[in-house]
Design a protein around this motif. Structure first.
Motif, PDB file in Angstrom:
ATOM      1  N   ILE A 181      -6.556  -5.778  36.129  1.00  0.00           N
ATOM      2  CA  ILE A 181      -6.821  -6.550  34.907  1.00  0.00           C
ATOM      3  C   ILE A 181      -6.293  -7.792  34.922  1.00  0.00           C
ATOM      4  N   LEU A 182      -5.075  -8.190  35.310  1.00  0.00           N
ATOM      5  CA  LEU A 182      -4.738  -9.781  35.350  1.00  0.00           C
ATOM      6  C   LEU A 182      -5.354 -10.360  36.053  1.00  0.00           C
ATOM      7  N   VAL A 183      -5.806 -10.076  37.247  1.00  0.00           N
ATOM      8  CA  VAL A 183      -6.650 -10.842  38.134  1.00  0.00           C
ATOM      9  C   VAL A 183      -7.796 -11.487  37.458  1.00  0.00           C
ATOM     10  N   ILE A 184      -8.634 -10.077  36.843  1.00  0.00           N
ATOM     11  CA  ILE A 184      -9.790 -10.345  35.945  1.00  0.00           C
ATOM     12  C   ILE A 184      -9.436 -11.436  34.903  1.00  0.00           C
ATOM     13  N   ILE A 185      -8.465 -11.227  33.994  1.00  0.00           N
ATOM     14  CA  ILE A 185      -8.166 -12.207  33.192  1.00  0.00           C
ATOM     15  C   ILE A 185      -7.981 -13.745  33.762  1.00  0.00           C
ATOM     16  N   GLY A 186      -7.094 -13.613  34.679  1.00  0.00           N
ATOM     17  CA  GLY A 186      -6.886 -14.960  35.451  1.00  0.00           C
ATOM     18  C   GLY A 186      -8.033 -15.603  35.615  1.00  0.00           C
ATOM     19  N   LEU A 187      -9.171 -14.848  36.310  1.00  0.00           N
ATOM     20  CA  LEU A 187     -10.480 -15.568  36.804  1.00  0.00           C
ATOM     21  C   LEU A 187     -11.182 -15.939  35.651  1.00  0.00           C
ATOM     22  N   TYR A 188     -11.547 -14.922  34.904  1.00  0.00           N
ATOM     23  CA  TYR A 188     -12.322 -15.054  33.966  1.00  0.00           C
ATOM     24  C   TYR A 188     -11.958 -14.439  32.591  1.00  0.00           C
ATOM     25  N   ILE A 189     -11.744 -15.331  31.800  1.00  0.00           N
ATOM     26  CA  ILE A 189     -11.357 -14.479  30.563  1.00  0.00           C
ATOM     27  C   ILE A 189     -12.501 -13.737  29.680  1.00  0.00           C
ATOM     28  N   PRO A 190     -12.451 -12.403  29.545  1.00  0.00           N
ATOM     29  CA  PRO A 190     -13.680 -12.075  28.920  1.00  0.00           C
ATOM     30  C   PRO A 190     -13.907 -12.450  27.453  1.00  0.00           C
ATOM     31  N   LEU A 231     -12.091 -10.921  24.645  1.00  0.00           N
ATOM     32  CA  LEU A 231     -10.385 -10.916  24.446  1.00  0.00           C
ATOM     33  C   LEU A 231     -10.066 -12.552  24.072  1.00  0.00           C
ATOM     34  N   HIS A 232     -10.974 -13.449  24.631  1.00  0.00           N
ATOM     35  CA  HIS A 232     -11.032 -14.846  24.334  1.00  0.00           C
ATOM     36  C   HIS A 232     -11.441 -15.021  22.620  1.00  0.00           C
ATOM     37  N   LYS A 233     -12.035 -14.332  22.243  1.00  0.00           N
ATOM     38  CA  LYS A 233     -12.637 -14.340  20.775  1.00  0.00           C
ATOM     39  C   LYS A 233     -11.340 -13.781  19.998  1.00  0.00           C
ATOM     40  N   MET A 234     -10.702 -12.592  20.356  1.00  0.00           N
ATOM     41  CA  MET A 234      -9.533 -12.052  19.759  1.00  0.00           C
ATOM     42  C   MET A 234      -8.274 -13.035  19.798  1.00  0.00           C
ATOM     43  N   ILE A 235      -8.365 -13.575  20.765  1.00  0.00           N
ATOM     44  CA  ILE A 235      -6.929 -14.408  20.806  1.00  0.00           C
ATOM     45  C   ILE A 235      -7.047 -15.534  19.878  1.00  0.00           C
ATOM     46  N   GLU A 236      -8.355 -16.139  19.854  1.00  0.00           N
ATOM     47  CA  GLU A 236      -8.934 -17.139  19.037  1.00  0.00           C
ATOM     48  C   GLU A 236      -8.608 -16.842  17.494  1.00  0.00           C
ATOM     49  N   ASN A 237      -8.933 -15.688  17.209  1.00  0.00           N
ATOM     50  CA  ASN A 237      -8.936 -14.922  15.847  1.00  0.00           C
ATOM     51  C   ASN A 237      -7.616 -15.026  15.360  1.00  0.00           C
ATOM     52  N   SER A 267       0.548 -18.805  23.994  1.00  0.00           N
ATOM     53  CA  SER A 267       1.466 -17.828  23.750  1.00  0.00           C
ATOM     54  C   SER A 267       1.086 -16.564  23.912  1.00  0.00           C
ATOM     55  N   PHE A 268      -0.262 -16.308  23.180  1.00  0.00           N
ATOM     56  CA  PHE A 268      -0.813 -14.959  23.100  1.00  0.00           C
ATOM     57  C   PHE A 268      -1.355 -14.580  24.639  1.00  0.00           C
ATOM     58  N   LEU A 269      -1.917 -15.745  25.441  1.00  0.00           N
ATOM     59  CA  LEU A 269      -2.435 -15.024  26.707  1.00  0.00           C
ATOM     60  C   LEU A 269      -1.090 -14.977  27.556  1.00  0.00           C
ATOM     61  N   HIS A 270       0.102 -15.449  27.392  1.00  0.00           N
ATOM     62  CA  HIS A 270       1.148 -15.359  27.964  1.00  0.00           C
ATOM     63  C   HIS A 270       1.683 -13.951  27.599  1.00  0.00           C
ATOM     64  N   LEU A 271       1.579 -13.478  26.269  1.00  0.00           N
ATOM     65  CA  LEU A 271       2.183 -12.204  25.829  1.00  0.00           C
ATOM     66  C   LEU A 271       1.345 -11.336  26.754  1.00  0.00           C
ATOM     67  N   ILE A 272       0.209 -11.296  26.518  1.00  0.00           N
ATOM     68  CA  ILE A 272      -0.831 -10.344  27.401  1.00  0.00           C
ATOM     69  C   ILE A 272      -0.113 -10.126  28.881  1.00  0.00           C
TER      70      ILE A 272
END
Lengths: 469, 214, 307
Positions: free
Chosen positions: A446-455, A458-464, A315-320
């Motif tokens: 930005i989207l392509v970057i997130i799609g290929l490799y989640i920084p 960002l990953h940590k932020m979503i996890e938190n 959900s959070f990934l989708h939100l972004i």
């Protein structure tokens, strides 16, 4: 303390703008605000802070803050062209800049507030502020759209207020509406009142978020507002109300009532998908089509929360990704509207031949929204589907996939027809300025970057954020 | 004392019956004003429970805002646009009277039930406010004119105001937020919105608002 | 004892005065001098002296109905409390009997109207049946919910229950007065439900049912409907009158209120036009909502916080 700048700057600058009424000044100050905003938020993301007890960056709202910062930065870039080339009077020009800044400020308020009352006040404020922006063109249609917007949203807000009253009846031992206090003393909350309160707040904020049975203002408002504002509404305002729902969802989760909450979210989510699927196929206005796509995506986000597990992360990934994609889509729609002077899908062919770059942006935004890899919506939808199989909800899986296919078909039918084909004879080849391509390109990169490799951050932020729920 | 409270609240609740009975929009506005005045009386009686600053705000809000400013403004709109009746509501008024009465009875039932279940609310305030909220929704749904929708929204908001008074515990923030909602509506009304609508659309009827649809 | 005697006097002779007052008020509004105040009495006597025509198509029911009607109304009048809350027969549940006696009379009126096999009378009968079906539940709901309030199930007990000095009972009384006024107007077919002076059969309700009656029969029916007015207005008077008054004051006030009601009816008949037929059920339905309101207030005041 640094948070205060986010709130003080627009107030000062708007007083300034109102006093001078100068077009150049409008453009410059709006741009400066967005730059300052972006840099402050970048700072806040890595060093969460607190300004008084009412405004605070925590692990949940930081994602929303980041999205808003990137989004408003891009849209401000777009606004440079929008404001310099628009033929409106100086008064409207100034008011647009002022209300735009206020809109960003109120959105920040929604995101940062730590108190249900304050959250509600800011959501109320955004309704009033965006009223002017939606009615910016002052046509008959925009007036109708803004009437529907304000009336339906006011009722939604009133219902949310009823929900807050119920919440305060339910936790009268605590006698406070701060999230922290409520989370800490969740054992004292009467579950009956909490359920009732969740129901009302879900419907109230869900109205603002555009979830299905109460979505009817959304297509009108999004199609009639100026394109940057549509992008802002779709990418930021809907998220803000979603944050309000998440705040109360957490209380439900603490009180072990999350099954109730999840069922409601799932129902509203699937209804949103259904509504979007049934309208998107036959729609003839491309901005309305994008608005229905927003309803669909909000539905997907609600479904993700409703599923739980990996669904939360998804959900959070989708939100972004939805915020950025839809903003880019709406801004490109602004370009299309600017070139072709119509919102009718049928009257537009050959965007690629008329304006090559807009055509590419249009088609890539389309790829991004339907979730082709490498765009991140692919990942989030994939994760949601995976969670459905994992929890053995095969029926939900099938419905979800079918509805998504219909929506993709509906979107693709119009979008591809607009992009390809011969160009209209009477429309001259139009070269827009550089500023109207930059933000979309930025968002898509930005989207392509997130799609290929989640920084990692960002990953940590979503996890938190998921863990803090 | 408690009797007087109850009488005032029952009157506020029953005024919704009158609203659903009548066709004349001026009567709607009069009822709105009367409700505002009854709220003012309730606040006066509630004096010992509210701190002084809040009390003054509430007095201003109920007596000036609810009783005078909003009704005067609404009736100005009526006169300006030559509207006086709600013609052809979606369901005939006498059915809506019956529905409104049933809702009011439901409100009494809720008060009776919440009297046993919960200690932290004032039961009659609670039940009647719920019935007012539902009744104003019915008014909004069954009537066609935009101005009636606005008035129905004002009734909704009065119901919410009563609901926020129903919390027995000291919760000034809730009451203040309710006042904020009022001011919000005031702006949304005074924001010349209805005026604009009326100058653009010939009749203030939602049947005319159909340029945007799918 | 003296009250019972007075009751009978009022019941039998006051109706003519009542109708006279109504007619005088109407004449005053119309700027006329008006008929003598006891004109209705003279008419009644005149009708009694006349012979009568009975249709060959009609059966026994048509002939016995006027008598039954008059008797039921008088019986109802014996049950209803009048001066100083006294009624001639008082027993538990008498208000139920009251409602059913009136319904019995009405039933025969409807039968006799159908018996004449005239299409107009049948129309009137169907209207009468509709309206009374709307009224009776309300009457019973209001009275029995008040009875519920105090465990009293006789007319006298119910009416005295309301006379307490608190605000809620003032509210209840005013609601009940409104409800019973509408009940009275509908039962006695006065304006705005029906116009007793109308001459258009298509829109009449009560008058059209008695088109075929003549002579003493017509006199009985007219007399019965006059008494009905008194019976129902004495309920309203007793709702308003405070309890425990001295006898003479109670008597005077009671008569005064009856006269005031007559004046009010006269004024209403002069000012308002009768409603369109399609609006009449809507008007009557209004009391249903009052009845529900009374019921819910009483329910809540017994079980909830209202004292």
């Amino acid at each position: 303390m640094i948070i205060a700048i986010l709130f003080i700057f627009p107030i000062l600058s708007s007083a300034f703008l109102f006093f001078f009424k100068n077009k150049q000044l409008n453009v410059v100050l709006t741009a400066i605000y967005s730059l300052i905003y972006l840099s402050i938020v970048m700072f806040l993301v890595f060093k969460p802070q607190q300004f008084t007890e009412f405004l605070k960056v925590d692990s949940l709202n930081v994602i929303f803050l980041l999205i808003l910062a990137i989004l408003q930065f891009g849209i401000s870039i777009y606004n440079i062209d929008f404001l310099t080339h628009s033929q409106v009077s100086i008064r409207d020009h100034t008011l647009y800049s002022i209300f735009y800044q206020f809109f960003v400020m109120a959105m920040t308020g929604i995101i940062l507030s730590t108190h249900f009352g304050l959250l509600w006040v800011f959501i109320e404020a955004t309704t009033l502020i965006t009223l002017y922006l939606i009615n910016f063109n002052k046509t008959k249609e925009s007036l109708e759209a803004s009437w529907k917007y304000i009336f339906i949203c006011s009722i939604g807000i009133s219902l949310a207020f009823v929900g807050i009253i119920f919440l305060s009846i339910g936790n009268f031992n605590i006698n406070s509406l701060f999230f922290e206090d409520i989370y800490k003393n969740y054992k004292n909350i009467n579950p009956f009142w909490l359920k009732l309160s969740f129901l009302f707040i879900l419907i109230g904020f869900g109205t603002k978020m555009g979830l299905a049975p109460v979505h009817s203002w959304l297509p009108d408002a999004h199609s009639e507002a100026p394109s940057p504002i549509s992008a802002m509404l779709s990418g930021a305002l809907l998220n803000g109300s979603f944050l309000g729902i998440l705040r109360i969802f957490k209380v439900m989760r603490l009180c072990n009532l999350d099954v109730f909450a999840k069922i409601l979210l799932l129902i509203m989510g699937f209804l949103s998908l259904l509504v979007a699927a049934s309208f998107i196929v036959k729609i003839t206005n491309y901005k309305r089509m994008l608005a229905y796509s927003s309803i669909e995506n909000m539905g997907i986000i609600a479904i993700g929360i409703g599923l739980g597990g990996v669904g939360l992360y998804a959900s959070f990934l989708h939100l972004i990704s939805h915020s950025l994609t839809k903003a880019s889509f709406f801004l490109t729609a602004g370009n299309v509207l600017h070139t072709f002077h119509t919102k009718e899908t049928n009257k537009i062919t050959g965007i690629l031949k008329t304006d090559r770059y807009t055509g590419f942006l249009w088609i890539f935004s389309f790829f991004a929204i339907i979730g082709l890899p490498p765009f991140p919506i692919f990942i989030s939808e994939f994760l949601i589907l995976k969670e459905m199989i994992f929890t053995k909800n095969i029926i939900l899986f099938i419905i979800f996939v079918i509805l998504l296919t219909i929506i993709i078909f509906g979107l693709g039918k119009s979008v591809l027809k607009m992009v390809f084909g011969e160009k209209n004879e009477h429309i001259e080849k139009y070269k827009n300025s550089f500023w109207v391509y930059l933000p979309q390109t930025l968002f898509l990169i930005i989207l392509v970057i997130i799609g290929l490799y989640i920084p990692n951050f960002l990953h940590k932020m979503i996890e938190n954020a998921v863990n803090s729920l | 004392m408690i009797d007087l409270f109850n009488l005032l609240i029952i009157l506020i609740g029953s005024s919704m019956l009158y609203v659903s009975f009548t066709y004349r929009l001026e009567e709607y506005i009069k009822t709105l004003s009367i409700q505002g005045f009854l709220f003012f009386l309730i606040i006066l009686l509630d004096f010992d429970k509210i701190e002084i600053l809040n009390f003054i705000f509430l007095i201003i809000e109920t007596l000036i805002f609810k009783t005078i400013i909003i009704p005067v403004f609404l009736s100005k709109i009526l006169r300006k646009n030559h509207i006086n009746r709600e013609i052809e509501p979606y369901i005939p008024n006498y059915y809506s009277v019956i529905i409104a009465t049933l809702v009011l009875a439901f409100g009494f039932f809720i008060s009776y039930w919440s009297n046993d279940e919960f200690q932290n609310i004032r039961p009659l305030f609670f039940g009647i406010s719920i019935s007012i909220i539902i009744n104003s929704f019915i008014i909004i749904i069954t009537r066609k004119k935009i101005i009636t929708h606005v008035i129905g929204y004002m009734f909704l908001e009065n119901g919410i105001f009563l609901l926020s008074l129903s919390i027995a515990a000291e919760m000034p923030i809730i009451v203040n937020l309710g006042m904020l909602l009022d001011i919000f509506v005031g702006i949304f009304l005074l924001g010349i919105f209805v005026n604009k609508i009326s100058s653009t659309f010939e009749e203030l009827n939602i049947d005319k608002l159909t340029t945007l649809k799918d | 004892m003296i009250e019972k005697f007075l009751n009978i006097l009022i019941l039998f002779f006051f109706p003519f005065l009542f109708i006279g007052i109504i007619n005088r008020v109407k004449a005053f509004w119309g700027g006329r001098k008006g008929q003598p105040i006891f004109q209705s009495f003279f008419d009644f006597v005149k009708l009694l002296k006349k012979g009568q025509v009975i249709s060959k198509n009609s059966s026994l029911i048509f002939q016995i109905t006027p008598t039954i009607y008059l008797v039921t109304v008088i019986l109802a009048g014996l049950i209803v409390p009048m001066v100083n809350y006294q009624n001639i027969f008082s027993f538990d549940g008498d208000f139920l009997i009251f409602a059913y006696i009136l319904a019995f009379g009405r039933f025969f009126m409807i039968l006799s109207a159908m018996d004449t096999s005239s299409s107009f009378s049948g129309m009137g009968a169907s209207r009468e049946a509709t309206y009374s079906a709307l009224i009776e539940p309300v009457f019973l709901v209001i009275l029995s919910s008040i009875g519920f309030l105090s465990d009293q199930i006789s007319f006298k007990g119910i009416l005295t229950t309301l006379q307490q000095n608190n605000i809620i009972s003032v509210l209840l009384i005013s609601l009940c007065v409104v409800a019973f006024s509408i009940i009275m107007i509908t039962e006695c077919k006065r304006v705005p439900v029906d116009d007793p002076n109308t001459h258009l059969e298509l829109t009449m309700i009560h008058e059209v049912m008695i088109l075929d009656n003549s002579g003493p029969d017509l006199g009985f029916i007219l007399y019965g409907s006059y008494i009905k007015l008194i019976v129902l207005s004495s309920i309203i008077a007793n709702l308003i009158l405070p309890a425990n008054l001295a006898f003479w004051i109670a008597l005077c006030l009671f008569l005064l209120i009856l006269i005031l009601i007559a004046v009010a009816i006269g004024c209403i008949e002069s000012i308002f036009a009768r409603l369109r037929l399609i609006r009449v059920p809507q008007f009557i339905l209004l009391i249903t909502s009052i009845a529900i309101l009374v019921l819910s207030i009483i329910q809540f005041s017994i079980f909830g916080g209202l004292k």
